[in-house]
Design a protein around this motif. Structure first.
Motif, PDB file in Angstrom:
ATOM      1  N   GLU A 281      -1.220  -5.282  -8.188  1.00  0.00           N
ATOM      2  CA  GLU A 281      -1.324  -4.147  -7.271  1.00  0.00           C
ATOM      3  C   GLU A 281      -2.789  -3.796  -7.025  1.00  0.00           C
ATOM      4  OE1 GLU A 281       1.468  -0.898  -8.019  1.00  0.00           O
ATOM      5  OE2 GLU A 281      -0.155   0.483  -7.551  1.00  0.00           O
ATOM      6  N   THR A 282      -3.574  -3.758  -8.073  1.00  0.00           N
ATOM      7  CA  THR A 282      -5.000  -3.453  -7.937  1.00  0.00           C
ATOM      8  C   THR A 282      -5.711  -4.540  -7.146  1.00  0.00           C
ATOM      9  OG1 THR A 282      -4.934  -2.262 -10.033  1.00  0.00           O
ATOM     10  CG2 THR A 282      -7.107  -2.956  -9.241  1.00  0.00           C
TER      11      THR A 282
ATOM     12  N   ILE B 184      -5.009  -4.185  -3.474  1.00  0.00           N
ATOM     13  CA  ILE B 184      -5.783  -3.082  -2.879  1.00  0.00           C
ATOM     14  C   ILE B 184      -7.216  -3.540  -2.618  1.00  0.00           C
ATOM     15  CG2 ILE B 184      -6.761  -0.794  -3.330  1.00  0.00           C
ATOM     16  CD1 ILE B 184      -4.107  -0.216  -4.909  1.00  0.00           C
TER      17      ILE B 184
ATOM     18  N   GLU C  98     -11.399   5.256  -5.226  1.00  0.00           N
ATOM     19  CA  GLU C  98     -10.465   5.072  -4.112  1.00  0.00           C
ATOM     20  C   GLU C  98      -9.239   4.271  -4.562  1.00  0.00           C
ATOM     21  OE1 GLU C  98     -12.360   3.480  -0.642  1.00  0.00           O
ATOM     22  OE2 GLU C  98     -10.530   3.583   0.542  1.00  0.00           O
ATOM     23  N   ILE C  99      -9.454   3.267  -5.410  1.00  0.00           N
ATOM     24  CA  ILE C  99      -8.323   2.476  -5.932  1.00  0.00           C
ATOM     25  C   ILE C  99      -7.426   3.374  -6.780  1.00  0.00           C
ATOM     26  CG2 ILE C  99      -7.657   0.533  -7.396  1.00  0.00           C
ATOM     27  CD1 ILE C  99     -10.404  -0.744  -6.672  1.00  0.00           C
ATOM     28  N   GLU C 100      -8.069   4.218  -7.632  1.00  0.00           N
ATOM     29  CA  GLU C 100      -7.285   5.109  -8.486  1.00  0.00           C
ATOM     30  C   GLU C 100      -6.517   6.133  -7.661  1.00  0.00           C
ATOM     31  OE1 GLU C 100      -9.934   4.833 -12.587  1.00  0.00           O
ATOM     32  OE2 GLU C 100     -10.238   6.561 -11.266  1.00  0.00           O
ATOM     33  N   GLU C 101      -7.106   6.573  -6.557  1.00  0.00           N
ATOM     34  CA  GLU C 101      -6.420   7.520  -5.677  1.00  0.00           C
ATOM     35  C   GLU C 101      -5.178   6.870  -5.063  1.00  0.00           C
ATOM     36  OE1 GLU C 101      -8.990   9.668  -2.977  1.00  0.00           O
ATOM     37  OE2 GLU C 101      -7.384   9.686  -1.506  1.00  0.00           O
ATOM     38  N   ILE C 102      -5.300   5.610  -4.663  1.00  0.00           N
ATOM     39  CA  ILE C 102      -4.165   4.892  -4.066  1.00  0.00           C
ATOM     40  C   ILE C 102      -3.085   4.620  -5.108  1.00  0.00           C
ATOM     41  CG2 ILE C 102      -3.461   2.697  -3.012  1.00  0.00           C
ATOM     42  CD1 ILE C 102      -6.299   2.643  -1.706  1.00  0.00           C
ATOM     43  N   ARG C 103      -3.487   4.131  -6.291  1.00  0.00           N
ATOM     44  CA  ARG C 103      -2.510   3.769  -7.325  1.00  0.00           C
ATOM     45  C   ARG C 103      -2.002   4.986  -8.086  1.00  0.00           C
ATOM     46  NH1 ARG C 103      -3.325  -0.129 -11.470  1.00  0.00           N
ATOM     47  NH2 ARG C 103      -1.081   0.188 -11.585  1.00  0.00           N
TER      48      ARG C 103
ATOM     49  N   ILE D 147     -14.404  -1.731  -1.856  1.00  0.00           N
ATOM     50  CA  ILE D 147     -13.727  -0.490  -2.246  1.00  0.00           C
ATOM     51  C   ILE D 147     -14.180  -0.085  -3.640  1.00  0.00           C
ATOM     52  CG2 ILE D 147     -11.721  -1.752  -3.143  1.00  0.00           C
ATOM     53  CD1 ILE D 147      -9.984   0.618  -2.139  1.00  0.00           C
TER      54      ILE D 147
ATOM     55  N   ARG E 183      -8.700  -3.826   1.159  1.00  0.00           N
ATOM     56  CA  ARG E 183      -9.586  -2.703   1.497  1.00  0.00           C
ATOM     57  C   ARG E 183     -11.045  -2.935   1.120  1.00  0.00           C
ATOM     58  NH1 ARG E 183      -6.615   2.781   1.654  1.00  0.00           N
ATOM     59  NH2 ARG E 183      -4.705   2.120   2.653  1.00  0.00           N
TER      60      ARG E 183
END
Length: 184
Positions: free
Chosen positions: A93-94, A97, A108-113, A104, A101
């Motif tokens: 998943e990471t 992302i 921002e990755i932590e916000e999405i996940r 990145i 994106r």
């Protein structure tokens, strides 16, 4: 086969990773880029026409001699090939992302996940699938991540434009309802 095609074949056979066109051209200082491309075409045709068990493939920003897909199951069953370790669901998943994106940052990755990804980013970096590609202009100038040529190689992509589009992903994910996920 021309001497240049034989030289490229020897280099490609010896290399564990794809070799860029520039690196192949450096093997013979007198060969033009057009001659190297023609030699690659000759080599590819040699494997295709003569029915070899290997093929010449462009992926990961370079060229590589690989086993043909129809023999992969038998080779895997006999365990004579080294396969990369599987990625956990969190790592996939990471990585997705980052791939879609990039560049990145971690926040921002932590916000999405919705979870912390520090250890996952470290693992992906250690595996050579992502790398630091710069710094953001934001507060604290956080690191920005992007995928590497090894990412392209592992997922058999020539370039990032070959990643599935969002609509193709939605269809694939609907069909993957029974997919096996490796816990992290």
């Amino acid at each position: 086969m021309t001497p240049l095609a034989k030289l490229l074949e020897a280099a490609l056979f010896a290399a564990p990773r794809p070799i860029s066109l520039d690196a192949l051209a450096a093997l013979d200082a007198e060969a033009s880029p057009a001659a190297v491309s023609a030699a690659l075409d000759e080599l590819r045709e040699h494997y295709d026409v003569d029915g070899h068990g290997v093929e010449l493939v462009e992926q990961g920003g370079g060229w590589q001699i690989l086993t043909r897909a129809e023999f992969a199951e038998a080779i895997e069953r006999a365990q004579v090939a080294v396969r990369p370790q599987r990625l956990s669901a969190a790592a996939l998943e990471t990585l997705a992302i980052v791939a879609y994106r990039q560049p990145i940052g971690r926040a921002e990755i932590e916000e999405i996940r919705g979870v912390a990804v520090g250890s996952v980013l470290k693992s992906l970096h250690e595996r050579g699938l992502i790398d630091i590609v710069g710094r953001s202009e934001g507060i604290g100038r956080p690191l920005l991540y992007g995928t590497t040529p090894q990412f392209l190689e592992q997922f058999a992509l020539r370039h990032l434009e070959e990643l599935p589009r969002a609509d193709e992903l939605a269809i694939a994910l609907r069909g993957a309802g029974n997919a096996t996920v490796v816990p992290e």
